[in-house]
Design a protein around this motif. Structure first.
Motif, PDB file in Angstrom:
ATOM      1  N   THR A  40       9.862   3.772   6.650  1.00 47.90           N
ATOM      2  CA  THR A  40       9.499   2.999   5.455  1.00 47.90           C
ATOM      3  C   THR A  40      10.214   1.653   5.460  1.00 47.90           C
ATOM      4  N   TYR A  41      11.477   1.654   5.820  1.00 45.06           N
ATOM      5  CA  TYR A  41      12.231   0.402   5.870  1.00 45.06           C
ATOM      6  C   TYR A  41      11.629  -0.560   6.890  1.00 45.06           C
TER       7      TYR A  41
ATOM      8  N   VAL B  66      15.257  -0.301   1.518  1.00 44.32           N
ATOM      9  CA  VAL B  66      13.876  -0.539   1.077  1.00 44.32           C
ATOM     10  C   VAL B  66      13.860  -1.419  -0.164  1.00 44.32           C
TER      11      VAL B  66
ATOM     12  N   ARG C  78       8.605  -0.656   7.927  1.00 41.05           N
ATOM     13  CA  ARG C  78       7.297  -1.121   7.440  1.00 41.05           C
ATOM     14  C   ARG C  78       7.471  -2.282   6.461  1.00 41.05           C
ATOM     15  N   LEU C  79       8.481  -2.213   5.604  1.00 38.62           N
ATOM     16  CA  LEU C  79       8.702  -3.298   4.649  1.00 38.62           C
ATOM     17  C   LEU C  79       9.257  -4.545   5.327  1.00 38.62           C
TER      18      LEU C  79
ATOM     19  N   THR D  81      14.824  -5.043   0.654  1.00 35.41           N
ATOM     20  CA  THR D  81      13.779  -5.738   1.403  1.00 35.41           C
ATOM     21  C   THR D  81      12.646  -6.167   0.482  1.00 35.41           C
ATOM     22  N   MET D  82      12.282  -5.292  -0.472  1.00 35.10           N
ATOM     23  CA  MET D  82      11.258  -5.666  -1.445  1.00 35.10           C
ATOM     24  C   MET D  82      11.717  -6.869  -2.258  1.00 35.10           C
TER      25      MET D  82
ATOM     26  N   LEU E 165       6.387  -6.305   6.841  1.00 36.89           N
ATOM     27  CA  LEU E 165       5.616  -7.013   5.822  1.00 36.89           C
ATOM     28  C   LEU E 165       6.335  -8.286   5.400  1.00 36.89           C
ATOM     29  N   ASP E 166       7.639  -8.220   5.235  1.00 38.35           N
ATOM     30  CA  ASP E 166       8.410  -9.406   4.870  1.00 38.35           C
ATOM     31  C   ASP E 166       8.236 -10.498   5.920  1.00 38.35           C
TER      32      ASP E 166
ATOM     33  N   ALA F  35       3.667  -7.203  -6.440  1.00 34.13           N
ATOM     34  CA  ALA F  35       2.730  -6.991  -5.324  1.00 34.13           C
ATOM     35  C   ALA F  35       1.386  -7.633  -5.621  1.00 34.13           C
TER      36      ALA F  35
ATOM     37  N   ASP G 286       1.739  -0.483  -0.948  1.00 32.16           N
ATOM     38  CA  ASP G 286       2.629   0.551  -0.412  1.00 32.16           C
ATOM     39  C   ASP G 286       4.094   0.168  -0.607  1.00 32.16           C
ATOM     40  N   ALA G 287       4.407  -1.114  -0.460  1.00 35.47           N
ATOM     41  CA  ALA G 287       5.785  -1.562  -0.641  1.00 35.47           C
ATOM     42  C   ALA G 287       6.231  -1.370  -2.083  1.00 35.47           C
TER      43      ALA G 287
END
Length: 229
Positions: A202-203, A138, A205-206, A141-142, A209-210, A167, A183-184
């Motif tokens: 969660t991973y 996570v 989802r990120l 990825t952020m 988004l990426d 963000a 959320d990220a």
């Protein structure tokens, strides 16, 4: 002389002429009895020290509950109600402290002192995911999605930028992803400083988004890169 001998002597003195002796040798009789009773044969089945301590503890607990039941309206039922209330209070206090800790968690800086490319962050995230290290996946990825926006010129590079700042800046560069970005950032902060554990959902989802941010185009292509909000 043994205890048995002392006893016979006492018996003879008491009954020899039908009259009790004028004086009793109580100290001698007591010492003879002590020697006799100290024989290990009389203590073969005595409880050991641990057993005696355990018995004494539970006797103390029982006495404590008996005293509480006698002083509490309703007796044993009243004591049980008080115990349940104390347990509920302890659980509520623990949950409250946990929520307070989460809400007061500072936003972590996205990047460390070793800058890497977005592709390198994505590769590291995939490696963490293969090891089921979802926290690391996570966080990487952020970092990848923020670095990607910097590489595209949509964000101004800022090494000390916090996750929530990143963000907000990303939302200015590519509007329409506010909730997902928030959320990220929250997931990043919770896994970095909040003591929370991420999961595969969660991973994913990120990473989604990426991918969405990589495909998105800014509304105004002539706009200057977004800085810190």
């Amino acid at each position: 002389m043994t205890w048995r001998g002392d006893a016979r002597a006492v018996h003879a003195a008491a009954h020899g002429d039908g009259r009790p002796p004028e004086s009793w040798d109580r100290d001698a009789a007591r010492e003879a009895a002590r020697r006799e009773l100290s024989d290990p044969r009389y203590h073969e089945h005595d409880p050991n020290l641990l057993q005696r301590a355990r018995t004494a503890f539970w006797d103390w607990v029982q006495d404590l509950f008996d005293a509480a039941a006698g002083a509490t309206p309703g007796g044993g039922v009243g004591v049980a109600v008080i115990i349940l209330a104390l347990i509920a209070l302890a659980v509520a206090l623990r949950l409250r402290l946990r929520r307070t800790a989460l809400t007061s968690t500072p936003s972590a800086a996205v990047f460390d002192a070793h800058p890497r490319t977005a592709a390198e962050h994505r590769a590291q995230a995939e490696a963490h995911a293969l090891d089921h290290d979802w926290n690391g996946a996570v966080q990487e990825t952020m970092r990848a999605l923020v670095r990607s926006l910097e590489e595209r010129g949509l964000l101004s590079p800022h090494p000390g930028r916090a996750a929530d700042e990143a963000a907000a800046a990303a939302d200015l560069a590519l509007p329409g992803h506010s909730d997902a970005l928030r959320d990220a950032a929250k997931a990043f902060d919770e896994t970095a400083y909040g003591g929370r554990t991420a999961d595969a959902t969660t991973y994913r989802r990120l990473t989604a988004l990426d991918t969405a941010l990589r495909r998105a185009q800014p509304v105004d292509t002539a706009r200057t890169p977004a800085g810190r909000p």
